[in-house]
Design a protein around this motif. Structure first.
Motif, PDB file in Angstrom:
ATOM      1  N   ASN A  13       0.851  -1.187   0.000  1.00  0.00           N
ATOM      2  CA  ASN A  13       0.000   0.000   0.000  1.00  0.00           C
ATOM      3  C   ASN A  13       0.886   1.236   0.000  1.00  0.00           C
ATOM      4  OD1 ASN A  13      -2.388  -1.585   0.241  1.00  0.00           O
ATOM      5  ND2 ASN A  13      -1.951  -1.842   2.413  1.00  0.00           N
ATOM      6  N   PHE A  14       0.590   2.189  -0.900  1.00  0.00           N
ATOM      7  CA  PHE A  14       1.442   3.356  -1.062  1.00  0.00           C
ATOM      8  C   PHE A  14       0.657   4.642  -0.859  1.00  0.00           C
ATOM      9  CE2 PHE A  14       2.933   0.039  -3.964  1.00  0.00           C
ATOM     10  CZ  PHE A  14       4.247  -0.114  -3.546  1.00  0.00           C
ATOM     11  N   GLU A  15       1.347   5.649  -0.314  1.00  0.00           N
ATOM     12  CA  GLU A  15       0.814   6.995  -0.240  1.00  0.00           C
ATOM     13  C   GLU A  15       1.911   7.960  -0.650  1.00  0.00           C
ATOM     14  OE1 GLU A  15      -0.931   8.125   3.448  1.00  0.00           O
ATOM     15  OE2 GLU A  15      -1.932   6.199   3.738  1.00  0.00           O
ATOM     16  N   HIS A  16       1.508   9.093  -1.196  1.00  0.00           N
ATOM     17  CA  HIS A  16       2.442  10.166  -1.545  1.00  0.00           C
ATOM     18  C   HIS A  16       2.072  11.394  -0.725  1.00  0.00           C
ATOM     19  CE1 HIS A  16       4.290   8.113  -5.048  1.00  0.00           C
ATOM     20  NE2 HIS A  16       3.109   7.533  -5.138  1.00  0.00           N
ATOM     21  N   PRO A  17       2.457  11.401   0.569  1.00  0.00           N
ATOM     22  CA  PRO A  17       2.050  12.504   1.438  1.00  0.00           C
ATOM     23  C   PRO A  17       2.792  13.790   1.109  1.00  0.00           C
ATOM     24  CG  PRO A  17       3.521  11.036   2.596  1.00  0.00           C
ATOM     25  CD  PRO A  17       3.262  10.408   1.264  1.00  0.00           C
ATOM     26  N   CYS A  18       2.286  14.891   1.620  1.00  0.00           N
ATOM     27  CA  CYS A  18       2.956  16.172   1.459  1.00  0.00           C
ATOM     28  C   CYS A  18       4.060  16.291   2.500  1.00  0.00           C
ATOM     29  CB  CYS A  18       1.968  17.323   1.621  1.00  0.00           C
ATOM     30  SG  CYS A  18       0.619  17.295   0.431  1.00  0.00           S
ATOM     31  N   GLY A  19       4.910  17.303   2.339  1.00  0.00           N
ATOM     32  CA  GLY A  19       5.937  17.566   3.332  1.00  0.00           C
ATOM     33  C   GLY A  19       7.233  16.866   3.005  1.00  0.00           C
ATOM     34  N   ALA A  20       7.909  16.357   4.045  1.00  0.00           N
ATOM     35  CA  ALA A  20       9.252  15.823   3.880  1.00  0.00           C
ATOM     36  C   ALA A  20       9.279  14.445   3.236  1.00  0.00           C
ATOM     37  CB  ALA A  20       9.934  15.758   5.246  1.00  0.00           C
ATOM     38  N   ILE A  21       8.169  13.709   3.286  1.00  0.00           N
ATOM     39  CA  ILE A  21       8.152  12.320   2.830  1.00  0.00           C
ATOM     40  C   ILE A  21       7.768  12.237   1.357  1.00  0.00           C
ATOM     41  CG2 ILE A  21       7.074  10.070   3.189  1.00  0.00           C
ATOM     42  CD1 ILE A  21       6.590  10.877   6.087  1.00  0.00           C
ATOM     43  N   GLU A  22       8.584  11.517   0.577  1.00  0.00           N
ATOM     44  CA  GLU A  22       8.289  11.323  -0.841  1.00  0.00           C
ATOM     45  C   GLU A  22       7.316  10.168  -1.071  1.00  0.00           C
ATOM     46  OE1 GLU A  22      11.905  10.770  -2.980  1.00  0.00           O
ATOM     47  OE2 GLU A  22      12.410  12.903  -2.971  1.00  0.00           O
ATOM     48  N   LEU A  23       7.434   9.123  -0.268  1.00  0.00           N
ATOM     49  CA  LEU A  23       6.615   7.925  -0.458  1.00  0.00           C
ATOM     50  C   LEU A  23       6.470   7.214   0.872  1.00  0.00           C
ATOM     51  CD1 LEU A  23       5.250   6.012  -2.584  1.00  0.00           C
ATOM     52  CD2 LEU A  23       7.426   4.781  -2.662  1.00  0.00           C
ATOM     53  N   LEU A  24       5.254   6.764   1.166  1.00  0.00           N
ATOM     54  CA  LEU A  24       4.996   5.974   2.363  1.00  0.00           C
ATOM     55  C   LEU A  24       4.566   4.578   1.927  1.00  0.00           C
ATOM     56  CD1 LEU A  24       4.848   6.190   5.493  1.00  0.00           C
ATOM     57  CD2 LEU A  24       2.398   6.586   5.219  1.00  0.00           C
ATOM     58  N   ILE A  25       5.306   3.569   2.366  1.00  0.00           N
ATOM     59  CA  ILE A  25       5.060   2.182   1.981  1.00  0.00           C
ATOM     60  C   ILE A  25       4.557   1.425   3.201  1.00  0.00           C
ATOM     61  CG2 ILE A  25       6.036   0.085   0.969  1.00  0.00           C
ATOM     62  CD1 ILE A  25       8.358   1.825  -0.080  1.00  0.00           C
ATOM     63  N   GLU A  26       3.353   0.855   3.106  1.00  0.00           N
ATOM     64  CA  GLU A  26       2.806   0.016   4.163  1.00  0.00           C
ATOM     65  C   GLU A  26       2.751  -1.412   3.633  1.00  0.00           C
ATOM     66  OE1 GLU A  26      -0.282   1.438   6.745  1.00  0.00           O
ATOM     67  OE2 GLU A  26      -0.370   3.339   5.663  1.00  0.00           O
ATOM     68  N   PRO A  27       3.573  -2.298   4.179  1.00  0.00           N
ATOM     69  CA  PRO A  27       3.720  -3.632   3.592  1.00  0.00           C
ATOM     70  C   PRO A  27       2.498  -4.509   3.813  1.00  0.00           C
ATOM     71  CG  PRO A  27       4.910  -3.503   5.649  1.00  0.00           C
ATOM     72  CD  PRO A  27       4.417  -2.113   5.362  1.00  0.00           C
ATOM     73  N   VAL A  28       2.389  -5.501   2.964  1.00  0.00           N
ATOM     74  CA  VAL A  28       1.389  -6.549   3.138  1.00  0.00           C
ATOM     75  C   VAL A  28       2.044  -7.681   3.916  1.00  0.00           C
ATOM     76  CG1 VAL A  28      -0.074  -8.217   1.971  1.00  0.00           C
ATOM     77  CG2 VAL A  28       0.229  -5.929   0.993  1.00  0.00           C
ATOM     78  N   GLU A  29       1.381  -8.150   4.960  1.00  0.00           N
ATOM     79  CA  GLU A  29       1.944  -9.212   5.786  1.00  0.00           C
ATOM     80  C   GLU A  29       1.826 -10.545   5.068  1.00  0.00           C
ATOM     81  OE1 GLU A  29       1.258 -10.991  10.281  1.00  0.00           O
ATOM     82  OE2 GLU A  29       0.909  -8.863   9.869  1.00  0.00           O
TER      83      GLU A  29
END
Length: 304
Positions: A13-29
């Motif tokens: 699962n991916f998000e492209h939040p604003c601010g300092a973070i370019e990409l947020l990766i939430e893994p699949v278990e």
């Protein structure tokens, strides 16, 4: 640890939040039978962070007597593996004749180079009682000039890994240099691997690197207006002075370093050349890889 699938890349699962973070990766278990892993690298939107090309969070897994980690011999080429435990113990054997227990705080660095075979099991003294295993396993891509080096194995006990305070936050510099200290662990490219333990409200400024990411193994941290939840990896750009704040008690891993360029990944093989992976597959099927002394009777077949 052996990759259980032909393709290592995960649809996280991916998000492209604003601010300092370019990409947020939430893994699949992924359930591997008697324990689970969370994989953030490689993923569909981000294959590597610096030289790091594989990032698995194992457990925490609680085992009943008679159960435990039991990974049969399997091969690697053109990469290096890094194993780091929070809890438990793993018994490492490889085709060089290495026999080493890894315990919490230690670093095991196995350089596959032109080819190595290893197994990961647990001692009978461990498996005969209830026990827990919890840790991280990572793979490093090697620079092209080093992909075919002779295989090697290095063990660094916990006492040799430098620890310091970044402000009031305890950190351990597992690989590379950060916060005024340098790890003795061997590197081939510019490499960063740091662990930090933050209490609620504490802050930590990220060390600079060409590529950087933060994985939250426990807790929750915030970077400006973006929250990094437990078990997620946030990829950062090259902006300096980025500060994390712990929302609650948190254990984090900071990884990064020098970008090495495209790598191909298939099963347990990583290389800058697809044809090298095809050769490794043929060699494993034909039995051309060396055996693991003391663990010769079993092996993991090449997935079809």
């Amino acid at each position: 640890m052996s990759n259980q699938a032909v393709q290592a890349e995960q649809e996280c699962n991916f998000e492209h939040p604003c601010g300092a973070i370019e990409l947020l990766i939430e893994p699949v278990e992924k359930n591997l039978g008697n324990f689970s892993v969370r994989r953030t690298l490689p993923s569909a939107e981000r294959k590597m962070v610096g030289p790091w090309i594989f990032f698995d969070h194992m457990g925490p897994a609680d085992f009943s007597p008679g159960q435990g980690i039991d990974v049969r011999p399997h091969p690697h080429v053109n990469l290096a593996t890094v194993t780091y435990l929070f809890e438990g113990e793993i018994l490492h054997r490889d085709s060089l004749g290495s026999l080493q227990c890894i315990r919490p705080g230690d670093i095991n660095l196995m350089v596959a180079g032109r080819g190595i075979v290893h197994s990961e099991r647990e001692r009978a003294e461990v498996t005969r009682v209830p026990h827990r295993l919890h840790g991280l396993q990572l793979w490093l891509a090697l620079p092209e000039k080093d992909e075919e080096v002779d295989p090697a194995f290095y063990h660094y006990p916990s006492k040799d890994i430098p620890a310091t305070l970044a402000g009031d936050v305890p950190v351990r510099v597992m690989m590379g240099s950060a916060y005024g200290v340098t790890s003795p662990v061997k590197t081939f490219a510019e490499t960063l691997y740091v662990e930090a333990h933050l209490q609620p409200g504490q802050t930590l400024t990220l060390p600079d690197a060409e590529d950087r990411a933060v994985y939250v193994a426990k807790g929750e941290v915030q970077a400006r207006d973006s929250v990094i939840p437990e078990y997620a990896m946030a990829v950062f750009g090259q902006e300096t002075g980025i500060t994390l704040e712990a929302v609650r008690e948190s254990r984090i891993a900071i990884i990064g370093g020098e970008a090495l360029g495209e790598r191909f990944v298939e099963w347990n093989f990583v290389s800058s050349r697809q044809e090298r992976i095809e050769q490794a597959k043929r060699d494993w099927k034909s039995g051309a890889f060396p055996k693991v002394p003391g663990d010769e009777s079993e092996y993991i077949p090449l997935p079809e």
